[in-house]
Design an enzyme around this catalytic site. Sequence first.
Site, PDB file in Angstrom:
ATOM      1  N   ASN A  39     -10.355  -3.465  -6.925  1.00  0.00           N
ATOM      2  CA  ASN A  39      -9.498  -2.506  -7.775  1.00  0.00           C
ATOM      3  C   ASN A  39     -10.052  -2.189  -9.154  1.00  0.00           C
ATOM      4  O   ASN A  39      -9.721  -1.215  -9.767  1.00  0.00           O
ATOM      5  CB  ASN A  39      -8.109  -2.968  -7.941  1.00  0.00           C
ATOM      6  CG  ASN A  39      -7.220  -3.116  -6.853  1.00  0.00           C
ATOM      7  OD1 ASN A  39      -6.148  -3.634  -6.551  1.00  0.00           O
ATOM      8  ND2 ASN A  39      -7.490  -2.151  -5.861  1.00  0.00           N
ATOM      9  N   TRP A  40     -11.133  -3.073  -9.433  1.00  0.00           N
ATOM     10  CA  TRP A  40     -11.941  -2.789 -11.001  1.00  0.00           C
ATOM     11  C   TRP A  40     -12.622  -1.366 -10.915  1.00  0.00           C
ATOM     12  O   TRP A  40     -12.790  -0.864 -11.938  1.00  0.00           O
ATOM     13  CB  TRP A  40     -12.851  -3.810 -11.127  1.00  0.00           C
ATOM     14  CG  TRP A  40     -12.046  -5.032 -11.405  1.00  0.00           C
ATOM     15  CD1 TRP A  40     -11.895  -6.236 -10.853  1.00  0.00           C
ATOM     16  CD2 TRP A  40     -11.439  -5.359 -12.688  1.00  0.00           C
ATOM     17  NE1 TRP A  40     -11.325  -7.367 -11.480  1.00  0.00           N
ATOM     18  CE2 TRP A  40     -10.826  -6.903 -12.856  1.00  0.00           C
ATOM     19  CE3 TRP A  40     -11.183  -4.674 -13.832  1.00  0.00           C
ATOM     20  CZ2 TRP A  40     -10.146  -7.235 -13.756  1.00  0.00           C
ATOM     21  CZ3 TRP A  40     -10.310  -5.337 -14.868  1.00  0.00           C
ATOM     22  CH2 TRP A  40      -9.812  -6.482 -14.733  1.00  0.00           C
ATOM     23  N   ASP A  60       0.696  -1.099  -0.099  1.00  0.00           N
ATOM     24  CA  ASP A  60       0.043   0.007  -0.117  1.00  0.00           C
ATOM     25  C   ASP A  60       0.811   1.140   0.093  1.00  0.00           C
ATOM     26  O   ASP A  60       2.001   1.398   0.593  1.00  0.00           O
ATOM     27  CB  ASP A  60      -1.010  -0.097   1.334  1.00  0.00           C
ATOM     28  CG  ASP A  60      -2.003   1.069   1.275  1.00  0.00           C
ATOM     29  OD1 ASP A  60      -2.391   1.635  -0.060  1.00  0.00           O
ATOM     30  OD2 ASP A  60      -2.677   1.198   1.891  1.00  0.00           O
ATOM     31  N   GLY A  61       0.467   2.372  -0.665  1.00  0.00           N
ATOM     32  CA  GLY A  61       1.077   3.671  -0.745  1.00  0.00           C
ATOM     33  C   GLY A  61       1.670   4.123  -2.008  1.00  0.00           C
ATOM     34  O   GLY A  61       2.251   5.190  -1.966  1.00  0.00           O
TER      35      GLY A  61
END
EC number: 2.5.1.-
Length: 229
Positions: free
Chosen positions: A65-66, A17-18
Amino acid sequence: MSKAEPAKARHIAIIMDGNGRWAKKRHMPRALGHQRGVEAVRRVVKGAREFGLEALTIYAFSTENWRRPEDEVSDLMTLMKRFILSDLEEIAQAGVKLKIIGNYKAFKPDVVEMIDRAIARTAENTGTTLAVALNYGSHDEIARAAAAAAAKGPVTPDTIAAELDTADLPPLDLLIRTSGEERLSNFLLWQVAYAEMIFTPVLWPDFTADHLKEAMDTFAMRERRYGGR
């Protein structure tokens, strides 16, 4: 009484993440953050091999994430293809075995074909297994596993576990999430039941093999009780 040997992690999972925040802090395009994130993957996979990890699972693309903007999803797909093209041979020759968890068959045919070739290229390797979560969501995985178990007979925790995408990997020892967020985001919810967790403020593009080793050393100092005293 002799002192027990420190626990050694066999299987580590990472929520990477990030990337976006890394780019935003530097007034750079979000896509550049994802590019630097791929470089971090390279460093950490190399570290996993050197540190003797049996399995490293990374959360690359979730079922959620789509919902991201179409151009960002396209950038992620392009990066994945570039990574496979540029790094596959090195990974294969280093003995790394590639595994995919999740429904990657939902991607475009050219991506699926490339992933299938990469899996086949590393199928006989016996070093670290790199499990990449693609189009993965833990709720979906558990539902699929439960349905598969029910089709074969009585449903129990053991029969569900045997149908999970990670059934052929060692039990999960440690889950790391970068960027300071402290949630699981629908990742390995079943597997994390008795895993240790580390949440680090380091943004994923800045994560290095040294950070991985530090996490492994922290894990080694923890006492795992599995519900006992």
